[in-house]
Design a protein around this motif. Structure first.
Motif, PDB file in Angstrom:
ATOM      1  N   VAL A  91       9.861  -3.283  -7.980  1.00  0.00           N
ATOM      2  CA  VAL A  91      10.069  -4.723  -7.856  1.00  0.00           C
ATOM      3  C   VAL A  91       9.374  -5.162  -6.575  1.00  0.00           C
ATOM      4  O   VAL A  91       9.693  -4.662  -5.496  1.00  0.00           O
ATOM      5  N   GLY A  92       8.431  -6.081  -6.699  1.00  0.00           N
ATOM      6  CA  GLY A  92       7.624  -6.472  -5.543  1.00  0.00           C
ATOM      7  C   GLY A  92       8.436  -6.851  -4.331  1.00  0.00           C
ATOM      8  O   GLY A  92       8.078  -6.511  -3.204  1.00  0.00           O
ATOM      9  N   GLU A  93       9.548  -7.557  -4.531  1.00  0.00           N
ATOM     10  CA  GLU A  93      10.374  -7.955  -3.393  1.00  0.00           C
ATOM     11  C   GLU A  93      11.772  -8.323  -3.876  1.00  0.00           C
ATOM     12  O   GLU A  93      11.926  -8.977  -4.911  1.00  0.00           O
ATOM     13  N   THR A 119       0.834  -1.208   0.000  1.00  0.00           N
ATOM     14  CA  THR A 119       0.000   0.000   0.000  1.00  0.00           C
ATOM     15  C   THR A 119       0.865   1.252   0.000  1.00  0.00           C
ATOM     16  O   THR A 119       0.592   2.221  -0.725  1.00  0.00           O
ATOM     17  N   THR A 120       1.922   1.261   0.810  1.00  0.00           N
ATOM     18  CA  THR A 120       2.826   2.420   0.840  1.00  0.00           C
ATOM     19  C   THR A 120       3.479   2.626  -0.521  1.00  0.00           C
ATOM     20  O   THR A 120       3.590   3.755  -1.014  1.00  0.00           O
ATOM     21  N   LEU A 121       3.905   1.530  -1.149  1.00  0.00           N
ATOM     22  CA  LEU A 121       4.520   1.647  -2.472  1.00  0.00           C
ATOM     23  C   LEU A 121       3.522   2.157  -3.505  1.00  0.00           C
ATOM     24  O   LEU A 121       3.860   2.990  -4.355  1.00  0.00           O
ATOM     25  N   SER A 160      11.281  -1.034  -4.044  1.00  0.00           N
ATOM     26  CA  SER A 160      11.163  -2.450  -3.752  1.00  0.00           C
ATOM     27  C   SER A 160      10.923  -2.651  -2.260  1.00  0.00           C
ATOM     28  O   SER A 160      10.943  -1.693  -1.474  1.00  0.00           O
ATOM     29  N   THR A 161      10.688  -3.916  -1.885  1.00  0.00           N
ATOM     30  CA  THR A 161      10.463  -4.262  -0.479  1.00  0.00           C
ATOM     31  C   THR A 161      11.486  -5.294  -0.030  1.00  0.00           C
ATOM     32  O   THR A 161      12.054  -6.037  -0.839  1.00  0.00           O
ATOM     33  N   LEU A 162      11.699  -5.331   1.279  1.00  0.00           N
ATOM     34  CA  LEU A 162      12.545  -6.332   1.925  1.00  0.00           C
ATOM     35  C   LEU A 162      11.820  -6.817   3.174  1.00  0.00           C
ATOM     36  O   LEU A 162      11.037  -6.071   3.776  1.00  0.00           O
TER      37      LEU A 162
END
Length: 554
Positions: free
Chosen positions: A385-387, A325-327, A409-411
């Motif tokens: 990039v999703g993750e 949601t933040t992205l 991206s996320t981590l």
């Protein structure tokens, strides 16, 4: 026989619940609309939807019919009865002996005429009728009359699960279809994010995740377990014959005028297939940064970072913490006609206007790394990039950011500072990381205090044992009401910490600093963690101290 039942007037049960402040008129109308699709009584529907508690329902029902509520006494003794198991299963009751001359009939459905006819035939004495909540009655019946919860809940329909045609037939029967539709409808109306169907030695455990917390729901009959799982798999276009391997599918439905996407995931366990249904309501995702609940200074720093033309911006946190949601909010903020944005996600949770979104497809070898390579050749300005899961994806993301792209991206890390160390642990060279990383947002979700039953619960100094900051303040808690399902919480809000890269951080990271040293320099530069953000929200009466401690681990 003295049944001692009267009628408390012409007012209907639903309206009495509304007039007693235990139910909202809109909730009653929703339940009445739902009643046309199922065979349940209105009281059962209200409890199932979570609009009223069993206790509130039985209290008002007793007032409506002039029937007292059962209050246990030490002398109460459960009397044996000789009735067919089938009858006791469909008409649960218990007979009590109180003292020398009183017999009490315990029941939860005082309108069950067949039960009273049977009592007149077998009791042989006058009896009083008293009401008890159904869950408590079932425990008494199970303990004293030898009927398990499965015996009470439904008929035994054993069959060979290898018979796929039989499974399909059962999954297509009206009771199973109604149960699954009912379950999804209830989950949506109770604001659940997930439905968990978990087989165990006692049957099928059904749970809803509401505001991040799993809550138990009534178990279906044991005999329906396989049919329910098969029904969900059929709806998601999965192979019901395959029970050895995990499967993933999708269901699109419409409930109360809302478009709902359901992501279905199956997993084989020792007791059968478990299913998790993720509920995604189209159009419900918040795409405005100012509505996420960031502190003004955190939001200001994040907005400033979004204006850069290249580099990497990371969002970290556990599963279900609101990273996507933040992205999406960030992408929506910078999306315009002059730039091209491409995302690669697993899964694509919401479709965003004006943005090119790609779904990861491991079955055809479309991974994050391979998709990212292709994206770069499409001449994008912004990439999401999703993750980042491995070194290959991390290296491509870093190289893309160093060649003029802004990469999001996320981590999966516990906090913002740990994201820096995680990237290094993956194998990214320190000099490349400090050249590309612009900032890291870490977040968690805490439950909001229900505004409808919010009350002061004393000063913070009394709860903490010391004076917080420079000024004391009141703590608030929700007392529990029908609107929040008696939990005291309604909805969630984020706790955030934002680590913006600066010259000091770049210097210590480049020189081989570890997690402790990086955190020390970050704090010296004004960095504040999620716990501090949580205390700000506690002071503002948004959430409770217990929630902040639970989520932040402090």
């Amino acid at each position: 026989m003295n049944r001692m039942i009267g009628w408390g007037g012409q007012q209907k049960l639903g309206q009495m619940l509304v007039s007693h402040g235990k139910l909202e008129q809109a909730q009653l109308e929703r339940a009445l609309s739902h009643q046309g699709t199922v065979v349940n009584r209105i009281g059962e529907i209200l409890v199932t939807l979570g609009f009223v508690s069993e206790e509130d329902l039985i209290e008002v029902l007793g007032e409506q019919l002039f029937i007292p509520l059962y209050e246990a006494e030490p002398s109460d003794e459960v009397m044996p009865v000789e009735l067919a198991t089938m009858f006791h299963r469909e008409h649960p009751f218990a007979l009590l002996k109180r003292g020398e001359d009183r017999t009490i009939l315990l029941l939860s459905n005082p309108l069950d005429g067949d039960l009273f006819d049977a009592m007149d035939a077998i009791c042989g004495c006058d009896y009083e009728v008293q009401l008890i909540v159904e869950s408590a009655l079932r425990k008494i019946v199970a303990e004293h009359y030898g009927l398990s919860s499965q015996d009470i809940d439904g008929r035994n329909m054993s069959f060979d699960e290898s018979d796929i045609d039989k499974l399909k037939d059962m999954a297509s029967e009206a009771p199973v279809i109604k149960y699954v539709n009912n379950l999804i409808d209830m989950a949506v109306n109770r604001r659940a994010s997930d439905i968990h169907l978990e087989p165990n030695e006692e049957g099928l455990l059904v749970r809803f995740r509401i505001d991040g917390i799993l809550q138990d729901h009534d178990r279906p009959a044991h005999s329906m377990q396989s049919a329910i799982i098969s029904r969900v798999k059929l709806m998601a276009s999965l192979d019901i014959a395959e029970r050895r391997l995990p499967q993933d599918g999708k269901i699109s439905i419409r409930i109360s005028g809302k478009e709902i996407d359901l992501r279905v995931s199956t997993l084989p366990t020792v007791y059968g297939e478990g299913v998790v249904i993720r509920i995604l309501e189209k159009g419900s995702v918040i795409l405005e940064l100012e509505k996420l609940g960031m502190r003004p200074e955190t939001e200001q720093d994040f907005r400033r970072i979004l204006k850069v033309q290249d580099g990497i911006i990371l969002v970290t946190g556990p599963t279900g913490s609101g990273k996507t949601t933040t992205l999406y909010c960030a992408l929506n903020k910078i999306s315009n006609e002059s730039n091209k944005i491409i995302t690669i996600e697993d899964p694509v949770e919401y479709q965003l206007k004006g943005i090119n979104q790609i779904q990861v497809r491991p079955d055809i070898d479309l991974t994050f790394a391979k998709g990212l390579r292709s994206i770069v050749r499409q001449d994008p300005d912004v990439i999401m990039v999703g993750e980042i899961r491995d070194l290959e994806t991390a290296e491509i993301a870093v190289q893309s950011s160093l060649t003029g792209h802004l990469v999001f991206s996320t981590l999966h890390t516990n906090d913002a500072v740990s994201a820096v160390v995680r990237m290094i642990d993956l194998g990214v060279e320190r000099f490349l990381l400090v050249s590309s990383l612009r900032g890291v947002m870490a977040q968690r979700l805490v439950r909001r205090i229900c505004p409808h039953c919010k009350e002061k619960k004393g000063l913070a100094s009394e709860a903490l044992g010391f004076m917080p900051d420079d000024e004391d303040f009141y703590l608030y808690e929700g007392q529990g009401c029908t609107l929040c399902g008696n939990s005291g919480y309604l909805g969630r809000v984020g706790l955030y910490e934002f680590l913006a890269m600066n010259d000091k951080l770049i210097r210590v990271i480049s020189h081989g600093a570890d997690l402790v040293d990086i955190r020390k320099v970050a704090v010296e530069s004004g960095f504040q963690g999620m716990y501090e953000d949580g205390l700000v929200k506690v002071r503002a009466g948004v959430t409770t101290l217990a929630e902040v401690v639970r989520v932040s681990g402090r």
